[in-house]
Scaffold this motif. Structure first.
Motif, short mmCIF file in Angstrom:
data_model
loop_
_atom_site.label_atom_id
_atom_site.label_comp_id
_atom_site.label_asym_id
_atom_site.label_seq_id
_atom_site.Cartn_x
_atom_site.Cartn_y
_atom_site.Cartn_z
N SER A 1 -12.16 -59.24 -22.87
CA SER A 1 -12.16 -60.35 -22.62
C SER A 1 -11.02 -61.09 -22.03
O SER A 1 -9.79 -61.23 -23.45
CB SER A 1 -13.24 -61.21 -23.03
OG SER A 1 -14.08 -60.55 -23.21
N ASP A 2 -10.96 -62.13 -20.83
CA ASP A 2 -10.18 -62.79 -21.17
C ASP A 2 -9.89 -64.01 -20.48
O ASP A 2 -10.98 -65.26 -19.73
CB ASP A 2 -9.65 -62.33 -19.71
CG ASP A 2 -8.09 -63.06 -18.75
OD1 ASP A 2 -7.54 -64.68 -19.49
OD2 ASP A 2 -7.32 -63.25 -17.84
N ALA B 1 -8.51 -67.26 -20.76
CA ALA B 1 -7.61 -67.50 -19.74
C ALA B 1 -8.54 -67.97 -18.55
O ALA B 1 -8.32 -69.00 -17.45
CB ALA B 1 -5.99 -67.57 -20.00
N ARG B 2 -8.77 -66.51 -18.36
CA ARG B 2 -9.48 -66.58 -16.66
C ARG B 2 -11.06 -67.01 -16.75
O ARG B 2 -12.18 -67.18 -15.71
CB ARG B 2 -9.39 -65.25 -16.24
CG ARG B 2 -7.62 -65.46 -15.66
CD ARG B 2 -7.76 -63.90 -15.31
NE ARG B 2 -8.41 -63.79 -14.31
CZ ARG B 2 -8.16 -61.99 -13.86
NH1 ARG B 2 -8.42 -61.36 -14.15
NH2 ARG B 2 -8.93 -62.34 -12.45
N ASP B 3 -11.59 -67.34 -17.87
CA ASP B 3 -12.87 -67.77 -18.03
C ASP B 3 -13.81 -65.61 -17.78
O ASP B 3 -14.46 -66.70 -17.10
CB ASP B 3 -13.46 -68.27 -17.50
CG ASP B 3 -14.77 -69.32 -18.06
OD1 ASP B 3 -14.69 -69.06 -18.96
OD2 ASP B 3 -15.92 -69.69 -17.26
N GLN B 4 -13.17 -64.82 -17.99
CA GLN B 4 -13.59 -63.49 -17.51
C GLN B 4 -13.94 -63.31 -18.96
O GLN B 4 -13.67 -62.70 -20.25
CB GLN B 4 -12.69 -62.59 -17.29
CG GLN B 4 -12.24 -63.12 -15.75
CD GLN B 4 -13.49 -62.28 -15.04
OE1 GLN B 4 -14.04 -62.20 -15.04
NE2 GLN B 4 -13.84 -63.52 -13.96
N TRP B 5 -15.89 -62.72 -19.95
CA TRP B 5 -16.12 -62.16 -21.02
C TRP B 5 -16.83 -61.39 -20.66
O TRP B 5 -17.87 -61.18 -19.46
CB TRP B 5 -17.06 -63.36 -21.97
CG TRP B 5 -16.65 -65.16 -21.56
CD1 TRP B 5 -16.70 -65.63 -20.84
CD2 TRP B 5 -15.45 -65.04 -22.44
NE1 TRP B 5 -15.91 -67.11 -21.42
CE2 TRP B 5 -15.13 -66.53 -22.44
CE3 TRP B 5 -14.70 -64.73 -23.37
CZ2 TRP B 5 -13.87 -67.23 -23.62
CZ3 TRP B 5 -14.15 -65.30 -24.52
CH2 TRP B 5 -14.02 -66.66 -24.58
#
Length: 255
Positions: free
Chosen positions: A166-167, A169-173
């Motif tokens: 998950s990232d 900072a980029r709101d990628q879960w």
């Protein structure tokens, strides 16, 4: 030409290295087979526990945060009441059963539920298809005011080898990581568990809950037989190889 005793002795010595290699491979194959049998027992126990707890009625209240015990509490059927903080929801990439033979691709909607005492519980309200990722396309499902949620307790999802990291900072879960999502949303006093909402329909039909599968696949017995079968083939092949190495006639030397 028949092999002499000296020839056979030399041939036996030549089997030491391949024999050791075959024994190592055999040990690995047998170990994998017995490991699959152990996993079979664990999976059967897990399935039985999920089925037993999923049928419990009436639903219980969620446990106190400091009393959460994954072994004892996970998959318990619970009911919680509070107000959804829709502006703090997180979307986690996921798949859910769709039409026969097809999986529905989209996002799990994890929304904090704020209770009267101010504590928060993340609720996996269910999956929305990719085209409904934008909250403006599913406003009917943004339940306002006090509401009750029934579902099953789960701990944070563990990321496996083939799942991207998950990232925040980029709101990628890609996993339902409770602590990371809470930190990214600036939430405090959050439960160490989440609630997987049941199939109770939400207004507008989305998110669609009830995605926690009780009929988990249990193919470990087949896997065990596969490893044991390969081990048996290895024994057979090496036995033929060793017999021929020792007993085959000696090739006459060229004049």
């Amino acid at each position: 030409m028949t092999a002499t005793a000296a020839d056979r002795s030399a041939r036996l010595r030549s089997l030491i290295a391949p024999g050791i290699a075959a024994l190592v491979c055999l040990a690995i194959l047998l170990g994998l087979g017995f490991w699959q049998l152990a996993r079979k027992g664990e999976k059967e126990a897990l399935i039985a526990r999920i089925i037993e707890r999923s049928r419990a009625a009436p639903p219980a209240a969620p446990p106190a945060f400091d009393a959460w015990n994954p072994t004892a509490d996970e998959f318990r059927r619970v009911r919680a009441t509070g107000t959804f903080l829709h502006d703090k929801e997180a979307l986690v990439h996921g798949l859910a059963p769709g039409e026969p033979g097809r999986a529905l691709q989209g996002f799990y909607v994890l929304t904090p539920l704020k209770r009267d005492d101010g504590s928060l519980i993340l609720v996996n309200r269910g999956l929305v298809p990719t085209e409904l990722k934008d909250v403006k396309s599913r406003t009917a499902g943004q339940v306002a005011g006090k509401t009750s949620v029934t579902g099953m307790l789960r701990g944070s999802e563990v990321r496996t080898l083939f799942v991207p990291e998950s990232d925040p900072a980029r709101d990628q879960w890609y996993t339902r990581d409770i602590a990371a999502i809470a930190a990214a949303r600036g939430l405090s006093n959050v439960a160490p568990y989440l609630i997987e909402a049941d199939a109770t329909e939400n207004p507008g039909g989305w998110p669609r809950g009830g995605n926690l599968r009780v009929d988990l696949p249990n193919n470990h017995l087949q896997y065990a037989f596969t490893w044991f079968g390969i081990a048996a083939c290895l024994v057979g092949v090496f036995s033929v190889f060793a017999w021929r190495r020792v007993h085959d006639p000696v090739e006459p030397e060229a004049p």
